[in-house]
Design a protein around this motif. Sequence first.
Motif, PDB file in Angstrom:
ATOM      1  N   GLU A 172       0.766  -0.874  -0.290  1.00  0.00           N
ATOM      2  CA  GLU A 172      -0.201   0.535   0.457  1.00  0.00           C
ATOM      3  C   GLU A 172       0.867   0.777  -0.267  1.00  0.00           C
ATOM      4  OE1 GLU A 172      -3.671   0.433   2.006  1.00  0.00           O
ATOM      5  OE2 GLU A 172      -3.625  -2.119   3.572  1.00  0.00           O
ATOM      6  N   LEU A 173       1.611   1.389   0.203  1.00  0.00           N
ATOM      7  CA  LEU A 173       2.792   2.647   1.244  1.00  0.00           C
ATOM      8  C   LEU A 173       3.909   2.702  -0.010  1.00  0.00           C
ATOM      9  CD1 LEU A 173       2.581   3.249   4.251  1.00  0.00           C
ATOM     10  CD2 LEU A 173       1.192   3.886   2.942  1.00  0.00           C
ATOM     11  N   GLY A 174       4.350   1.567  -0.853  1.00  0.00           N
ATOM     12  CA  GLY A 174       5.770   1.364  -1.650  1.00  0.00           C
ATOM     13  C   GLY A 174       5.355   1.939  -2.827  1.00  0.00           C
ATOM     14  N   PRO A 175       3.847   2.036  -3.631  1.00  0.00           N
ATOM     15  CA  PRO A 175       3.813   2.923  -4.576  1.00  0.00           C
ATOM     16  C   PRO A 175       4.023   4.397  -4.443  1.00  0.00           C
ATOM     17  CG  PRO A 175       2.124   1.811  -4.514  1.00  0.00           C
ATOM     18  CD  PRO A 175       3.183   1.024  -3.087  1.00  0.00           C
ATOM     19  N   PHE A 176       4.124   4.956  -3.446  1.00  0.00           N
ATOM     20  CA  PHE A 176       3.977   6.618  -2.622  1.00  0.00           C
ATOM     21  C   PHE A 176       5.908   6.736  -2.031  1.00  0.00           C
ATOM     22  CE2 PHE A 176       0.106   5.382  -2.125  1.00  0.00           C
ATOM     23  CZ  PHE A 176       0.143   6.375  -2.574  1.00  0.00           C
ATOM     24  N   GLY A 177       6.689   5.149  -2.386  1.00  0.00           N
ATOM     25  CA  GLY A 177       8.538   5.357  -1.872  1.00  0.00           C
ATOM     26  C   GLY A 177       8.174   5.764  -1.061  1.00  0.00           C
ATOM     27  N   ILE A 178       7.306   5.349   0.455  1.00  0.00           N
ATOM     28  CA  ILE A 178       7.026   5.417   1.462  1.00  0.00           C
ATOM     29  C   ILE A 178       8.060   3.673   2.206  1.00  0.00           C
ATOM     30  CG2 ILE A 178       6.306   5.392   3.574  1.00  0.00           C
ATOM     31  CD1 ILE A 178       3.714   7.313   2.414  1.00  0.00           C
ATOM     32  N   ARG A 179       8.757   3.876   2.548  1.00  0.00           N
ATOM     33  CA  ARG A 179       9.537   2.509   3.516  1.00  0.00           C
ATOM     34  C   ARG A 179       9.174   1.991   4.935  1.00  0.00           C
ATOM     35  NH1 ARG A 179      14.470   2.087   4.027  1.00  0.00           N
ATOM     36  NH2 ARG A 179      14.394   4.534   4.549  1.00  0.00           N
ATOM     37  N   VAL A 180       8.160   0.601   5.074  1.00  0.00           N
ATOM     38  CA  VAL A 180       8.272   0.808   6.539  1.00  0.00           C
ATOM     39  C   VAL A 180       9.049  -0.388   6.600  1.00  0.00           C
ATOM     40  CG1 VAL A 180       6.745   0.368   8.045  1.00  0.00           C
ATOM     41  CG2 VAL A 180       6.490   1.424   6.174  1.00  0.00           C
ATOM     42  N   ASN A 181       9.884  -0.382   7.991  1.00  0.00           N
ATOM     43  CA  ASN A 181      10.567  -1.610   7.958  1.00  0.00           C
ATOM     44  C   ASN A 181      10.690  -1.454   9.907  1.00  0.00           C
ATOM     45  OD1 ASN A 181      11.879  -2.662   6.229  1.00  0.00           O
ATOM     46  ND2 ASN A 181      12.887  -0.555   6.115  1.00  0.00           N
ATOM     47  N   THR A 182      11.312  -2.612  10.332  1.00  0.00           N
ATOM     48  CA  THR A 182      10.784  -3.190  11.095  1.00  0.00           C
ATOM     49  C   THR A 182      12.361  -3.354  12.330  1.00  0.00           C
ATOM     50  OG1 THR A 182       9.017  -3.977  10.842  1.00  0.00           O
ATOM     51  CG2 THR A 182       9.607  -4.171  13.861  1.00  0.00           C
ATOM     52  N   VAL A 183      12.512  -2.842  13.882  1.00  0.00           N
ATOM     53  CA  VAL A 183      13.739  -3.166  14.316  1.00  0.00           C
ATOM     54  C   VAL A 183      13.692  -3.823  15.464  1.00  0.00           C
ATOM     55  CG1 VAL A 183      13.899  -1.172  15.382  1.00  0.00           C
ATOM     56  CG2 VAL A 183      15.513  -2.299  14.847  1.00  0.00           C
ATOM     57  N   ALA A 184      14.415  -4.558  15.501  1.00  0.00           N
ATOM     58  CA  ALA A 184      13.599  -6.093  16.448  1.00  0.00           C
ATOM     59  C   ALA A 184      14.417  -6.301  18.006  1.00  0.00           C
ATOM     60  CB  ALA A 184      13.161  -7.938  15.705  1.00  0.00           C
ATOM     61  N   PRO A 185      14.467  -5.760  18.374  1.00  0.00           N
ATOM     62  CA  PRO A 185      15.992  -5.821  19.167  1.00  0.00           C
ATOM     63  C   PRO A 185      15.907  -7.124  20.754  1.00  0.00           C
ATOM     64  CG  PRO A 185      14.861  -3.489  19.894  1.00  0.00           C
ATOM     65  CD  PRO A 185      14.136  -4.626  18.759  1.00  0.00           C
ATOM     66  N   GLY A 186      16.691  -7.640  20.931  1.00  0.00           N
ATOM     67  CA  GLY A 186      16.924  -8.435  21.708  1.00  0.00           C
ATOM     68  C   GLY A 186      16.775  -7.237  23.589  1.00  0.00           C
ATOM     69  N   ALA A 223      18.768   3.742  13.005  1.00  0.00           N
ATOM     70  CA  ALA A 223      19.450   4.935  12.238  1.00  0.00           C
ATOM     71  C   ALA A 223      19.146   4.880  10.381  1.00  0.00           C
ATOM     72  CB  ALA A 223      20.067   5.614  12.539  1.00  0.00           C
ATOM     73  N   PHE A 224      20.106   3.470   9.954  1.00  0.00           N
ATOM     74  CA  PHE A 224      20.611   2.805   8.821  1.00  0.00           C
ATOM     75  C   PHE A 224      19.022   2.859   8.028  1.00  0.00           C
ATOM     76  CE2 PHE A 224      20.374  -1.599   6.288  1.00  0.00           C
ATOM     77  CZ  PHE A 224      20.858  -1.344   5.509  1.00  0.00           C
ATOM     78  N   LEU A 225      18.050   1.868   8.937  1.00  0.00           N
ATOM     79  CA  LEU A 225      16.907   1.509   7.834  1.00  0.00           C
ATOM     80  C   LEU A 225      16.507   2.909   7.564  1.00  0.00           C
ATOM     81  CD1 LEU A 225      15.239  -1.127   9.827  1.00  0.00           C
ATOM     82  CD2 LEU A 225      16.276  -1.168   7.854  1.00  0.00           C
ATOM     83  N   LEU A 226      16.171   4.349   8.607  1.00  0.00           N
ATOM     84  CA  LEU A 226      15.575   5.531   8.588  1.00  0.00           C
ATOM     85  C   LEU A 226      16.286   5.970   7.051  1.00  0.00           C
ATOM     86  CD1 LEU A 226      14.688   6.470  11.802  1.00  0.00           C
ATOM     87  CD2 LEU A 226      13.041   6.301  10.056  1.00  0.00           C
ATOM     88  N   SER A 227      17.337   5.967   6.962  1.00  0.00           N
ATOM     89  CA  SER A 227      18.536   6.810   6.232  1.00  0.00           C
ATOM     90  C   SER A 227      18.626   6.107   4.436  1.00  0.00           C
ATOM     91  CB  SER A 227      19.973   5.981   6.256  1.00  0.00           C
ATOM     92  OG  SER A 227      20.534   5.275   5.601  1.00  0.00           O
ATOM     93  N   ASP A 228      18.806   7.008   3.609  1.00  0.00           N
ATOM     94  CA  ASP A 228      19.027   6.714   2.401  1.00  0.00           C
ATOM     95  C   ASP A 228      19.429   5.505   1.557  1.00  0.00           C
ATOM     96  OD1 ASP A 228      16.784   9.284   2.011  1.00  0.00           O
ATOM     97  OD2 ASP A 228      18.658  11.009   1.573  1.00  0.00           O
ATOM     98  N   VAL A 229      21.009   4.662   2.634  1.00  0.00           N
ATOM     99  CA  VAL A 229      21.291   3.845   2.487  1.00  0.00           C
ATOM    100  C   VAL A 229      20.849   3.054   2.344  1.00  0.00           C
ATOM    101  CG1 VAL A 229      23.646   2.420   3.204  1.00  0.00           C
ATOM    102  CG2 VAL A 229      22.872   5.051   4.023  1.00  0.00           C
ATOM    103  N   ALA A 230      19.212   2.723   3.029  1.00  0.00           N
ATOM    104  CA  ALA A 230      19.168   1.348   3.213  1.00  0.00           C
ATOM    105  C   ALA A 230      17.330   1.668   2.389  1.00  0.00           C
ATOM    106  CB  ALA A 230      17.853   1.312   4.354  1.00  0.00           C
ATOM    107  N   ARG A 231      17.168   2.651   1.176  1.00  0.00           N
ATOM    108  CA  ARG A 231      16.791   3.197  -0.143  1.00  0.00           C
ATOM    109  C   ARG A 231      15.709   2.432  -1.013  1.00  0.00           C
ATOM    110  NH1 ARG A 231      21.445   4.560  -1.518  1.00  0.00           N
ATOM    111  NH2 ARG A 231      21.939   3.521  -3.515  1.00  0.00           N
ATOM    112  N   HIS A 232      16.651   1.020  -1.060  1.00  0.00           N
ATOM    113  CA  HIS A 232      15.564  -0.210  -1.016  1.00  0.00           C
ATOM    114  C   HIS A 232      15.494  -1.177  -0.298  1.00  0.00           C
ATOM    115  CE1 HIS A 232      14.539  -2.029  -5.189  1.00  0.00           C
ATOM    116  NE2 HIS A 232      14.772  -2.511  -5.129  1.00  0.00           N
TER     117      HIS A 232
END
Length: 253
Positions: A172-186, A223-232
């Motif tokens: 639903e959000l990919g077509p708008f260039g919106i990336r959604v990822n999850t970080v799972a701490p131990g 911060a990595f997942l939010l950054s442009d380095v993780a753009r794909h």
Amino acid sequence: MKTPKVAIVTGAGQGIGLEIARKLLSQGSHVILNDLEKGLTENAVASLSREGKGKVLGYSGDSASQVVVQGMIDLATHEFGTLDQVVANAGITLFGSFLDYSAEDFQEVMRVNLLGTFLLTQGAARVMKNQQNGGAIVLTSSVTGHQSHENLAAYGMSKAAIEMLAKNLVLELGPFGIRVNTVAPGATLTERTTSDPDYARTWSNLTPLGRPASTVDIAEAAAFLLSDVARHITGQTLIVDGGWTSVSPSPYV
């Protein structure tokens, strides 16, 4: 000169959320910092204002309230004109055995962890879509969404559901260039966990890399997942646990 990004980070009065806000500020982002407790919000803002390159504003309130969520979004867009990064980090843990767990505790865990995450992601995505320049959202999950952990059935359910939300929103959000990822701490050393004098020793013994995570470890991943380095990268979960989920020894054995 590069235009600063604008971020919202919930549950950021201390612990992982505070460290994520600190990391984003150090990179030049402006940050709306939220915590349920007004005192924690104010102290965090006062501390970070002396540290980061970006500006930090506080917004206290219940992150599972639609009014509070909209207030944070409005503050970001009014003060800075945009919203580019969101970290839905606020959550609660209510321990209890499955057979004795109350409906009230279950509903509160789901309200804060799921409804709060859903509302913030939804509200932010609407703004990002209208801005037409994409955006990045990170949701905070947990290793308990991957491996069984005693007395955390409801909490583990909520964290697994958060990861499914990120995966589902690819469509639903990919077509708008919106990336959604999850970080799972131990296991992570925070103000809450270090109140247990045995916590660091126990989890150092259980973690293949020999220590529990620091809040900096989790903030770097977010911060990595939010950054442009993780753009794909979108719809993914990054587990930060020193290898624990690969072997999953229980602290209760």
